[in-house]
Design an enzyme around this catalytic site. Sequence first.
Site, PDB file in Angstrom:
ATOM      1  CE1 TYR A  80       6.586  -2.913  83.320  1.00 11.03           C
ATOM      2  CE2 TYR A  80       7.063  -4.493  81.578  1.00 11.03           C
ATOM      3  CZ  TYR A  80       7.413  -3.373  82.315  1.00 11.03           C
ATOM      4  OH  TYR A  80       8.583  -2.707  82.048  1.00 11.03           O
ATOM      5  CG  ASP A  85       7.173   3.093  76.390  1.00  6.71           C
ATOM      6  OD1 ASP A  85       6.524   4.093  76.041  1.00  6.71           O
ATOM      7  OD2 ASP A  85       7.297   2.724  77.574  1.00  6.71           O
ATOM      8  CD  GLU A  92       8.942  -6.025  76.207  1.00  4.12           C
ATOM      9  OE1 GLU A  92       8.182  -5.307  75.548  1.00  4.12           O
ATOM     10  OE2 GLU A  92       8.870  -6.170  77.433  1.00  4.12           O
ATOM     11  CD  GLU A 119      11.459  -3.783  80.278  1.00  4.29           C
ATOM     12  OE1 GLU A 119      10.228  -3.563  80.281  1.00  4.29           O
ATOM     13  OE2 GLU A 119      12.183  -3.608  79.287  1.00  4.29           O
TER      14      GLU A 119
HETATM   15  C1  GCB Z   1       8.386  -2.936  78.224  1.00  2.00           C
HETATM   16  C2  GCB Z   1       9.436  -2.398  77.329  1.00  2.00           C
HETATM   17  C3  GCB Z   1       9.891  -1.012  77.728  1.00  2.00           C
HETATM   18  C4  GCB Z   1       8.697  -0.180  78.139  1.00  2.00           C
HETATM   19  C5  GCB Z   1       8.034  -0.839  79.331  1.00  2.00           C
HETATM   20  C6  GCB Z   1       6.796  -0.081  79.805  1.00  2.00           C
HETATM   21  O1  GCB Z   1       8.137  -4.109  78.282  1.00  2.00           O
HETATM   22  O2  GCB Z   1      10.548  -3.250  77.210  1.00  2.00           O
HETATM   23  O3  GCB Z   1      10.582  -0.424  76.654  1.00  2.00           O
HETATM   24  O4  GCB Z   1       9.042   1.140  78.446  1.00  2.00           O
HETATM   25  O5  GCB Z   1       7.628  -2.125  78.972  1.00  2.00           O
HETATM   26  O6  GCB Z   1       6.899   0.746  80.692  1.00  2.00           O
HETATM   27  O7  GCB Z   1       5.728  -0.303  79.240  1.00  2.00           O
END
Ligand code: GCB
Length: 625
Positions: free
Chosen positions: A493, A198, A440, A529
Amino acid sequence: MSAAVLGVCAVAILCVTGVAGIGMLYPRDSESREVKNLDGMWNFRADMSPTRDAGLKQSWFSQPLAKTGPVIPMPVPSSYNDVTQDKAIRDFVGWVWYDRSFFVPQDWQNRRVVLRFGSAHYYSMVWVNSQKVVEHNGGHLPFEAEINKYLNFAGSNLLTVAVNNTLTPHTLPPGTITYESDTKRYPEGYFVQNLQMDFFNYAGIHRHVRLYTTPTTYIDDVTVTTDISDGKGIVNYQIVAGGSTQGNSIKVEVEDREGNVVGTSATFTGAVSIANANLWYPYTMMPNSPAYLYTLKMTLTSAAGTDVYRLPIGIRTVQVTDTQLLINNKPFYCHGAAKHEDSDIRGKGLDYALIAKDFNMLKWLGVNCFRTSHYPYAEEIMDQADRQGIMVIDESPGVGISTDENFSNESLSHHLEVMGELVRRDKNRPSVMIWSVANEPATNKDIAAPYFKSVIGHTKNLDPTRPVTFVCNHHYSDDKAIPYVDIICFNRYYGWYSDTGHTEVIQLQLGSDMDGWRSKYNKPLIITEYGADTVAGLHRDPSSVFTEEYQVDFMTEYHKLFDTRIGKYLVGEMVWNFADFMTKQGVKRVVGNKKGMLTRQRQPKAAAFLLRERYHDLMNSTHHL
Ligand code: GCB
């Protein structure tokens, strides 16, 4: 067009890493060494031929690039993507060519002359005066070559570099090319690069290009590990000389900040003990005297003369227990941010103003650690982490490892090689507290277990002094590789990619998730994250996704839950992301990923103030020295 034409390791047989010796010491001036910078405006030409191989077939390296066709000025270091107004260059896939001329002083003839690239993305070939001097496979780490025999000391020299940004299933990060053959829908020869990560695949010569000299017998490498015993700092070191091995002698001196010699030795491998040593601490643990750096001065004497190399070193230890992360035997709570290296215009090109601004913003936020997501950062960034006392989770470019091909032996052997290059470059840095071998990966697959056992085991062999991990996004019930890590790092998330908009479920879901990891593995955890995309200036009350208010509400729920686990087994939190960053185009990304605390121009969103208040409170409550 065949995949072979674009595939980087279409040239697999030629895939050699550009390792001149054992070491990859940062080029430093000294009384015996000289450094010459080759940064600046170079000539540039993208090979727009349908199969991208006109340059190689026509040997563009055999003459100045301008004679092969039109060239444009291109800054080095920088990514080439955002510098021009040409979409074809921004989105280019394949070989691009650079060249410039340079002179070397005549008195360099009796010295060893090395050409060093801080990094170029992804696959590089380098010619000096039309002769190949080095190739390098990988986008984020330095490579170099001794070039004496190719040099013209009596006049101008031509330096030509070809760089290919193609990602294959075996590069890190991996990627693929799709070739479209339906001529009713696509022009002939149409292809696109598919990314498995990403972030935008910025490319070009990203870091410094330098010449440096050493005597012909020289200090090639040094490995330093440090320990603390009865108030004494112990500096263990191992020095490797290059060139002639006969009759060399070494003098080792440790100098304090004022330049006083506080310890000496005269063997290539040994230990220097320093009484009442000033330990290297992150700035949050030792605000008045953070990041104490000594200098390890090495003087090698041989028939070729004397070589002097000075390495900044910090005396500190890192340990992981069942529940804690210890720096110098004291608990450390990491409150940090994951980052990216990019900014407008320069892409991923090295930029001192940006480095200074980022460190000022990190400190303003109260960040005491960051992760080099998702690739090794420039050595000049790592220097600042060492100097300013910010801990680093040093991550390899192993992001997006997901398909079976990505777990193949070819991929594995490249991954091992990259870990070797990363550890070789950063092993002596006090700021580096943990190696992360990947972000990941598909560790829900059975193949991930032997793969990561091997990569993590290899990294531990290379450096037995630091914890090793990868960053996981799977559930504790289906992950296969966490048994091999020293510390669990995981990304979540809740309230964003699942239950979007529902901040009320975050605490419940995250709490049971974290407790599940803990009870299954009994290892400490860092959440590496959590974040929500936020368009700066977009407001709504009550909050809804993409607004500044939602980012604040979302983070507040995470923070409440973190507070219930700090002191038990949670040893760190890192927000995603420090700043907005560029990605490929897609319907989920509005000119890039917007989960930054800061905009891409490094201006704070509302959540930055929330984080700043929290991190400054955490400094007071979690760091007592
Ligand atoms: C993740 C990834 C990261 C992405 C992020 C996102 O889990 O590790 O590279 O940018 O999510 O914002 O979706």
